[in-house]
Design a protein around this motif. Structure first.
Motif, mmCIF file in Angstrom:
data_model
loop_
_atom_site.group_PDB
_atom_site.id
_atom_site.type_symbol
_atom_site.label_atom_id
_atom_site.label_comp_id
_atom_site.label_asym_id
_atom_site.label_seq_id
_atom_site.Cartn_x
_atom_site.Cartn_y
_atom_site.Cartn_z
ATOM 1 N N UNK A 49 -27.347 -22.708 17.924
ATOM 2 C CA UNK A 49 -26.365 -21.805 18.596
ATOM 3 C C UNK A 49 -25.306 -21.563 18.323
ATOM 4 N N UNK A 50 -24.949 -20.321 18.262
ATOM 5 C CA UNK A 50 -23.882 -19.471 17.523
ATOM 6 C C UNK A 50 -22.989 -18.952 18.548
ATOM 7 N N UNK A 51 -21.500 -19.002 18.660
ATOM 8 C CA UNK A 51 -20.690 -18.217 19.546
ATOM 9 C C UNK A 51 -19.891 -17.304 18.623
ATOM 10 N N UNK A 56 -20.196 -13.118 22.218
ATOM 11 C CA UNK A 56 -21.631 -13.256 22.414
ATOM 12 C C UNK A 56 -22.039 -14.668 21.828
ATOM 13 N N UNK A 57 -23.152 -14.920 22.587
ATOM 14 C CA UNK A 57 -23.683 -16.326 22.088
ATOM 15 C C UNK A 57 -25.441 -16.046 21.538
ATOM 16 N N UNK A 58 -25.510 -16.521 20.641
ATOM 17 C CA UNK A 58 -26.922 -16.499 20.024
ATOM 18 C C UNK A 58 -27.575 -17.762 19.702
ATOM 19 N N UNK A 94 -32.662 -15.706 20.999
ATOM 20 C CA UNK A 94 -32.019 -15.096 22.401
ATOM 21 C C UNK A 94 -30.452 -15.278 22.306
ATOM 22 N N UNK A 95 -29.813 -14.193 23.087
ATOM 23 C CA UNK A 95 -28.670 -13.843 23.006
ATOM 24 C C UNK A 95 -28.035 -13.048 24.296
ATOM 25 N N UNK A 96 -26.862 -13.300 24.461
ATOM 26 C CA UNK A 96 -26.194 -12.807 25.581
ATOM 27 C C UNK A 96 -24.716 -12.437 24.903
ATOM 28 N N UNK A 102 -22.726 -5.476 29.322
ATOM 29 C CA UNK A 102 -23.494 -6.827 29.243
ATOM 30 C C UNK A 102 -24.728 -6.672 28.781
ATOM 31 N N UNK A 103 -25.268 -7.683 27.798
ATOM 32 C CA UNK A 103 -26.322 -7.549 27.152
ATOM 33 C C UNK A 103 -27.081 -8.957 27.036
#
Length: 512
Positions: free
Chosen positions: A126-128, A152-154, A339-341, A360-361
């Motif tokens: 998990x990366x931010x 983003x968070x991936x 997954x990402x946001x 927002x994505x």
């Protein structure tokens, strides 16, 4: 005078001369205080392996070497009441040795590399990320400004990574290999320390026997000096005795230097101020000895426990997994779930107008990577892995052969050392009996001083060889325990009664 009476008188003259010599010696002993002629048989006798020998040898171990005999500048040092450093105490310090700590640190580093490989192959990530910028543009002479920010968070989850998972298994085998190497390092230090301790005990015992030999030679030199003053001896007897004294003194200095050198080695390995034992205790038939398993069982145990063999087996497993990883890298794809946001904000300012945007994505997907062509890179890596696999197999075969051969040789040397110890014990008794007979003949004037010195030297050499044989038996046992991975305080317990509990009485100049 007729020939027959003259011949009888010539035959009777040696017996008469011997009787006159004994009477003269008795008279000299009665008139000269502290005469050594009559006490020579006690000063030169060497006790055999009997109850009397045990008592005398024990007394010699606990008392100064020569209380009344040695009065020259080469007299032995004063006895010390210090307790000797024990063998188990030295072994217990090996965990703090620099070599052991280095090997354990390398094993810990290998464990960390194993965890890294497992994380890459199996566990999600998990990366931010965050970004802020202010973009300025000039379009046809008109300036525009666009400040923006994004966050983003991936998340990535490896679903199928055969190469990484094979690398992780290889790294796990390498970490196990590092632990076996640390164990092997400690075992090597324990063997070196044990052999140095045994060598120091042997040298100390031989040094003590040499000092006893010097005491006897000094007593004999005093007796020759008195005989020379009484006109019953020659200067040749005194000179020959002094020559033997010089030779024994040189040997004593060599042995003492060896004890000091081995003591330095023990101090380096253990980090202690080592006080070596003063020698060996008297031999007792009921003393416990090392009980080794049968050779076939010992070979099986050594191949399943010896750190070198286990290290080679772990290396072979690591090479196999590395070869599997290279094959997977060449042909097999990787599959990851992602997954990402993210959220992006920006404001565009142009000709006084502002346009605010808030995006927002959310995204979920699969990522497939499949190597199709690598210009021969992966093929070369496969060849490298196959060659290393062959080397690992050869290393394992060599380790098993060397451990098995070393164990057989150790068993042979241990059995030979035990037989040699029994033979040397018999040699000590035989040379002692010879010395007693030669000594009586010398007092009667029937044997020369050279014969007496030779007989005394034979007793001394027999006792030195017996001490070496006793230590050689333990040394072979130590090698067997090291090969069986059992060289510890519990398994050396049967040998601890062999060594004197008092420290070696070093000269005053060498004491700390």
């Amino acid at each position: 005078m007729p020939p027959e009476p003259r011949r009888k008188r010539a035959q009777a003259w040696p017996l008469l001369r011997a009787k006159l010599l004994r009477v003269t010696l008795m008279c000299g002993a009665a008139t000269v205080p502290h005469a050594h002629a009559l006490t020579l048989s006690h000063q030169l006798s060497w006790p055999g392996p009997s109850a009397a020998h045990t008592a005398a040898h024990t007394a010699a171990h606990s008392a100064p070497v020569a209380a009344t005999a040695l009065t020259t500048a080469e007299a032995p040092p004063e006895a010390t009441a210090l307790a000797a450093t024990t063998w188990p105490a030295l072994l217990s310090r090996l965990d703090q040795a620099a070599g052991t700590r280095e090997a354990l640190a390398r094993a810990e580093a290998s464990d960390a590399l194993r965890d890294q490989s497992e994380a890459r192959a199996w566990w999600p990530r998990l990366d931010a990320s965050a970004r802020a910028e202010d973009q300025r543009q000039r379009y046809n002479g008109i300036a525009s400004r666009t400040p923006s920010s994004a966050a983003s968070i991936n998340a990535t989850w490896p679903l199928w990574r055969p190469a990484d998972r094979a690398d992780a298994r290889a790294q796990a085998a390498t970490a196990e290999q590092a632990h076996w190497q640390a164990r092997q390092r400690r075992q090597g230090l324990a063997r070196e320390l044990s052999q140095s301790y045994l060598g120091a005990a042997e040298a100390a015992e031989q040094w003590r026997l040499t000092r006893l030999h010097l005491a006897a030679l000094h007593t004999q030199a005093q007796a020759h000096q008195k005989r020379l003053q009484a006109g019953l001896g020659t200067v040749l007897d005194l000179l020959e005795t002094r020559t033997r004294q010089e030779q024994a003194q040189a040997r004593s200095e060599q042995l003492l230097a060896r004890v000091r050198s081995l003591t330095l080695t023990l101090g380096r390995l253990s980090g202690l101020a080592v006080a070596p034992p003063s020698g060996l205790r008297p031999h007792r038939p009921d003393t416990a000895d090392l009980s080794l398993p049968p050779l076939d069982d010992a070979t099986a145990q050594a191949l399943s426990r010896h750190p070198e063999v286990q290290d080679a087996q772990a290396g072979l497993r690591a090479s196999r997994e590395a070869a599997s990883a290279r094959t997977a890298e060449r042909w097999q794809p990787t599959l990851d779930a992602t997954a990402s946001r993210s959220r992006t904000r920006q404001t565009q300012r142009f000709e006084g107008l502002s346009d605010r945007q808030d995006v927002r994505t959310d995204a979920v997907g699969l990522v497939l990577n499949w190597p199709l062509f690598s210009s021969g890179l992966q093929h070369a890596r496969q060849r490298e892995a196959a060659a290393l696999l062959g080397a690992a197999q050869a290393r394992l075969d060599d380790a098993e052969a060397r451990v098995s051969t070393a164990l057989q040789d150790t068993y042979l040397r241990h059995d030979q050392a035990r037989r040699q110890q029994a033979r040397q014990e018999a040699v000590v008794a035989s040379t002692q009996a010879t010395l007693d007979a030669v000594q009586k003949a010398w007092l009667a004037g029937l044997r020369s001083t050279t014969d007496l010195l030779d007989a005394q030297q034979q007793v001394h050499e027999a006792r030195m060889a017996w001490a070496s044989a006793r230590v050689a038996t333990v040394q072979a046992g130590v090698e067997a325990l090291a090969l069986l991975d059992r060289l510890d305080s519990d398994h050396i317990a049967p040998w601890l009664d062999l060594f004197d509990a008092q420290a070696l009485p070093l000269p005053l100049a060498d004491r700390p």
